[in-house]
Scaffold this motif. Structure first.
Motif, short mmCIF file in Angstrom:
data_model
loop_
_atom_site.label_atom_id
_atom_site.label_comp_id
_atom_site.label_asym_id
_atom_site.label_seq_id
_atom_site.Cartn_x
_atom_site.Cartn_y
_atom_site.Cartn_z
N PHE A 1 -36.26 -15.85 40.02
CA PHE A 1 -36.02 -15.47 38.63
C PHE A 1 -35.38 -14.23 38.32
CE2 PHE A 1 -39.38 -18.64 37.67
CZ PHE A 1 -40.14 -18.77 38.70
N TYR B 1 -35.40 -11.43 35.03
CA TYR B 1 -35.90 -11.14 33.85
C TYR B 1 -35.18 -9.80 33.29
CZ TYR B 1 -39.97 -14.27 34.15
OH TYR B 1 -40.94 -15.32 34.55
N GLN C 1 -35.63 -6.45 30.80
CA GLN C 1 -36.57 -5.83 29.92
C GLN C 1 -35.87 -4.68 29.04
OE1 GLN C 1 -39.80 -3.57 32.00
NE2 GLN C 1 -41.08 -4.39 30.56
N GLY D 1 -39.63 -3.47 25.43
CA GLY D 1 -40.95 -3.42 26.59
C GLY D 1 -40.85 -5.07 26.94
N GLU D 2 -40.53 -6.09 26.02
CA GLU D 2 -40.69 -7.42 26.55
C GLU D 2 -39.81 -7.91 27.47
OE1 GLU D 2 -39.99 -9.84 23.09
OE2 GLU D 2 -40.33 -11.73 24.19
N LEU D 3 -40.19 -8.70 28.23
CA LEU D 3 -39.72 -9.26 29.62
C LEU D 3 -39.05 -10.67 29.18
CD1 LEU D 3 -41.54 -7.22 31.56
CD2 LEU D 3 -40.93 -8.63 33.35
N PHE E 1 -37.16 -13.85 29.95
CA PHE E 1 -36.69 -14.71 31.04
C PHE E 1 -35.30 -15.16 31.02
CE2 PHE E 1 -36.85 -18.20 34.16
CZ PHE E 1 -36.00 -19.38 33.52
N ARG F 1 -34.18 -19.54 36.28
CA ARG F 1 -34.95 -19.86 37.39
C ARG F 1 -33.95 -20.73 38.54
NH1 ARG F 1 -38.79 -23.73 35.70
NH2 ARG F 1 -37.11 -25.12 35.92
N PHE G 1 -35.16 -7.24 36.47
CA PHE G 1 -35.99 -7.53 37.50
C PHE G 1 -35.71 -8.71 38.04
CE2 PHE G 1 -39.03 -4.14 37.12
CZ PHE G 1 -39.00 -3.71 36.03
N LEU H 1 -45.85 -13.52 40.47
CA LEU H 1 -44.30 -13.09 40.77
C LEU H 1 -44.31 -11.93 41.80
CD1 LEU H 1 -43.15 -13.85 37.05
CD2 LEU H 1 -42.70 -15.32 39.28
N GLY I 1 -45.10 -11.63 26.56
CA GLY I 1 -45.08 -10.85 25.10
C GLY I 1 -44.38 -9.48 25.04
N PRO I 2 -44.38 -8.86 24.06
CA PRO I 2 -43.55 -7.60 23.75
C PRO I 2 -44.51 -6.42 24.45
CG PRO I 2 -44.45 -8.38 21.78
CD PRO I 2 -44.82 -9.27 22.55
N ARG J 1 -48.46 -0.70 24.46
CA ARG J 1 -48.32 0.69 25.04
C ARG J 1 -49.71 1.32 24.62
NH1 ARG J 1 -43.37 1.51 26.85
NH2 ARG J 1 -41.77 0.17 26.09
#
Lengths: 117, 116
Positions: A35, A37, A39, A43-45, A47, A50, A91, A105, B108-109, B112
Motif C-alpha cells: 500500500f 498512503y 499524509q 494529519g489524515e492518512l 489511501f 493497493r 508511507f 500494516l 480519519g483526520p 492531536r
C-alpha cells in the motif's frame, strides 16, 4: 519478520519536476499486499493504492504511477509534474498472512516530500 | 461515503483528567482500529476491533481504554495520561470479511492530543 524500508527521509523538488519515492520490503510470505498512503500536514492518512503480490503490472493514475518489481522487492511511487499540493509524508506499507488477525500494516518510516513553487 | 470522522480535532488535558476520543464511520466496515502517531514516525497500532469485539491489544497501558458501542462507532477513553502520551491519535476502518490482510484501511483526520 516483515519490514518496509523507505530510505529517503526527505526529498525536495521544484514544482513540475518528476519525483520517485522508493520502497523496499521484506516478507517470507508469497501472498502479500503493498500500500501507499499520503499524509498531508492536516494529519489524515489518505489511501492511494493497493497492489497484491501476484500482480506485477505497473499502474498509472493521473500524475501518479507505481512500479512493482518482485525481483528487487520494490514498490516505487512516481509523481509526474509535481505540484505544491503533493507536499506530504508518504508511507509505504505491507500486509500479509503473517500480519495475523490484527490485519496489521507494517509501515515504512515515511518520506517527507516538499514541492517548492 | 468513504469518510472516517474523529472528534475532537485537538485536545489538551492534564494528567488527572478523564477524556474520550470518538471515531465514526458509515462505510459498513466491521473492523476498526486505533493508532498512535508521534511526530516524524509512522503510525503504531494500539487496538483492533472486529465485529465490535476487541481482537487485538498491542500491549497498550490501561490508561487507554477502547470501546466499540456499535459497528459505526469507536471510542478511546483516556485517564491519568502522561506527557509522553502526547501524539496524533488516528482511527481507521476496513472491511472485515475475506482475507484480513487484503483490505485497505481508511483513516480519519486524527485527534492531536497534548498532555500537560
Amino acid at each position: 519478520a516483515q519490514k518496509v524500508t523507505q530510505a529517503q527521509t526527505e526529498i525536495s523538488v521544484v514544482e513540475k519536476e518528476d519525483v520517485t519515492l522508493d520502497c523496499v520490503y521484506e516478507t517470507r510470505d508469497t501472498t502479500y499486499y503493498l500500500f501507499w498512503y499520503k499524509q498531508p500536514p492536516s494529519g489524515e492518512l489518505v489511501f492511494l493504492i493497493r497492489r497484491n503480490s501476484f500482480d506485477e503490472q505497473n499502474e498509472i493514475s493521473g500524475r501518479y504511477s507505481w512500479n512493482f518489481q518482485k525481483s528487487t522487492s520494490s514498490f516505487n511511487f512516481t509523481i509526474t509534474a509535481s505540484q505544491v499540493v503533493d507536499s506530504a509524508v508518504y508511507f509505504c506499507a505491507l500486509s500479509s498472512i503473517s500480519s495475523g488477525s490484527a490485519r496489521q500494516l507494517t509501515f515504512g518510516s515515511g518520506t517527507q516530500l516538499t514541492v517548492l513553487p | 461515503d468513504t469518510e472516517v470522522t474523529q472528534t475532537p480535532k485537538h485536545l489538551v488535558m492534564g494528567m488527572t483528567n478523564k477524556k474520550s476520543l470518538k471515531c465514526e464511520q458509515h462505510m459498513g466496515h466491521r473492523a476498526m482500529y486505533w493508532y498512535k502517531q508521534k511526530a516524524k514516525k509512522p503510525p503504531e497500532l494500539m487496538f483492533v476491533y472486529s465485529y465490535e469485539k476487541l481482537s487485538i491489544n498491542e500491549s497498550v497501558p490501561s490508561r487507554f481504554s477502547p470501546e466499540c458501542p456499535n459497528s459505526s462507532l469507536l471510542n478511546l477513553h483516556l485517564h491519568a495520561l502522561q506527557p509522553e502520551d502526547s501524539a496524533l491519535y488516528l482511527c481507521a476502518s476496513s472491511q472485515a470479511q475475506g482475507r484480513p490482510y487484503y483490505n485497505e484501511q481508511f483513516f480519519g483526520p486524527g485527534t492531536r492530543l497534548t498532555v500537560l
